[in-house]
Design an enzyme around this catalytic site. Structure first.
Site, PDB file in Angstrom:
ATOM      1  N   LYS A  29     -78.854  72.868 -37.610  1.00  0.00           N
ATOM      2  CA  LYS A  29     -79.587  72.136 -39.381  1.00  0.00           C
ATOM      3  C   LYS A  29     -79.046  71.728 -39.448  1.00  0.00           C
ATOM      4  O   LYS A  29     -79.055  70.544 -40.730  1.00  0.00           O
ATOM      5  CB  LYS A  29     -79.172  74.259 -39.676  1.00  0.00           C
TER       6      LYS A  29
ATOM      7  N   GLN B 273     -76.672  82.869 -41.484  1.00  0.00           N
ATOM      8  CA  GLN B 273     -77.387  82.752 -40.093  1.00  0.00           C
ATOM      9  C   GLN B 273     -77.138  84.600 -39.935  1.00  0.00           C
ATOM     10  O   GLN B 273     -76.076  85.224 -39.755  1.00  0.00           O
ATOM     11  CB  GLN B 273     -76.227  81.819 -39.476  1.00  0.00           C
TER      12      GLN B 273
ATOM     13  N   ASP C 141     -85.102  81.170 -46.490  1.00  0.00           N
ATOM     14  CA  ASP C 141     -84.649  81.869 -45.649  1.00  0.00           C
ATOM     15  C   ASP C 141     -86.338  82.516 -45.872  1.00  0.00           C
ATOM     16  O   ASP C 141     -86.737  83.148 -44.729  1.00  0.00           O
ATOM     17  CB  ASP C 141     -83.844  82.182 -45.040  1.00  0.00           C
TER      18      ASP C 141
END
Ligand code: NAP
Length: 293
Positions: free
Chosen positions: A51, A95, A118
């Site tokens: 990312k 994450q 997200d």
């Protein structure tokens, strides 16, 4: 059979991102993404690294924050508060999974919904259910939908069967596909581990999506002739012929199923290529919404 590869579709998304970034920069705004990695799980590290590299490539402002696995819940929440208050950051991604006893739900709730690229904050899940376009949808299911759109696969009125009901993938993809609009308007059935006679159900699918987490689970018995098959699964299976000792396979037994399908995504090289692309697109949209551009 048409092979729906992720890379060219992801590249089209990146090209759009690049155009948007140039426009935003010209107007004095640089989209910024903060990715928080807690602990040292190798797979999570690899995702976060990928990312970060993509952000740099595109010219996004990228902040990678690594914290030890023994960080306290309060420290982690404090870090989220700082990122929420930082005007140079438009998207925050923590994450998952988090190690140890850290409370993932509390962390997700703490992220400002307008920075939750997200798409897992309840406000964004609610906006998705309400078809409010100011929300953010999770990246992997958005990527699946984009693959259908870019491959000119007609979804309107089609029966989509999604196997898997996680918020991250299955449930959210069901919401996206049943919504009104392009690449949607489908009739959706969601299956899971308690579904009875799964093959009989999945054989009714015009578009079958596997988001299960079990290697090669979907075989020819599950697939109707001419169906479109989207394989979200990423599973490691031991393979001594590989240097790293394993290979990646999907939830669909590709070789056994491919000749029955009108179109199918491979693993690797399919849906997996889309997730980061949609994350970049969400971050840019967050910047546009924040800056009013
Ligand atoms: P998850 O949270 O473990 O959910 C798996 C789902 O599959 C659950 O709803 C489960 O049902 C269902 N399931 C399990 N065994 C089943 C069976 N025998 N029959 C029918 N349904 C069954 O996994 P996830 O996070 O959704 O991920 C799914 C897969 O996608 C994994 O392989 C993951 O690695 C992959 N993934 C890929 C990407 C990407 O970028 N391509 C991103 C995210 C995830 P219950 O709810 O009843 O337990």
């Amino acid at each position: 059979m048409k092979l729906i590869e992720g890379a060219p579709i992801a590249d089209a998304v990146y090209a759009e991102c690049q155009r948007d970034i140039e426009q935003l920069k010209a107007a004095g705004h640089t989209p910024g993404l903060a990715v928080v990695l807690v602990g040292d799980d190798p797979a999570s590290k690899a995702y976060v690294g990928a990312k970060d590299r993509k952000c740099q490539e595109l010219g996004l402002h990228s902040v990678k924050i690594e914290k030890p696995a023994d960080i306290s819940q309060d420290e982690l929440l404090g870090l989220i508060d700082e990122l929420n208050a930082d005007d140079s950051i438009h998207g925050i991604l923590v994450q998952m999974p988090l190690p140890g006893d850290l409370d993932e739900d509390e962390v997700i709730l703490r992220i400002a919904p307008e920075k939750d690229v997200d798409g897992l904050h309840p406000q964004n899940v609610g906006k998705l259910a309400m078809e409010d376009p100011t929300g953010f949808a999770p990246c992997t299911p958005s990527g699946c939908q984009r693959m259908l759109i870019e491959s000119d696969i007609d979804t309107e009125g089609k029966h989509v069967v999604v196997v898997g009901r996680s918020l991250l993938v299955g449930k959210t993809l069901a919401l996206l596909m049943m919504a009104k609009g392009q690449g949607a308007n489908s009739t959706v059935t969601v299956a899971h581990s308690r579904t009875q006679d799964l093959p009989a159900l999945t054989r009714q699918a015009d578009i079958l999506v596997a988001a299960i987490g079990r290697a090669d689970f979907i075989g020819p018995d599950h697939v109707k002739d001419g169906a479109v098959v989207i394989d979200v699964g990423i599973n490691r299976v031991d393979d001594d012929t590989k240097k790293r000792g394993y290979r990646l396979v999907g939830d669909v037994d590709f070789e056994a199923v491919k000749d029955k399908c009108s179109a199918i995504t491979p693993v690797p090289g399919g849906v997996g290529k889309m997730t980061i692309a949609m994350l970049m697109a969400n971050t840019i949209r967050a910047c546009k919404l924040a800056s009013g551009e």
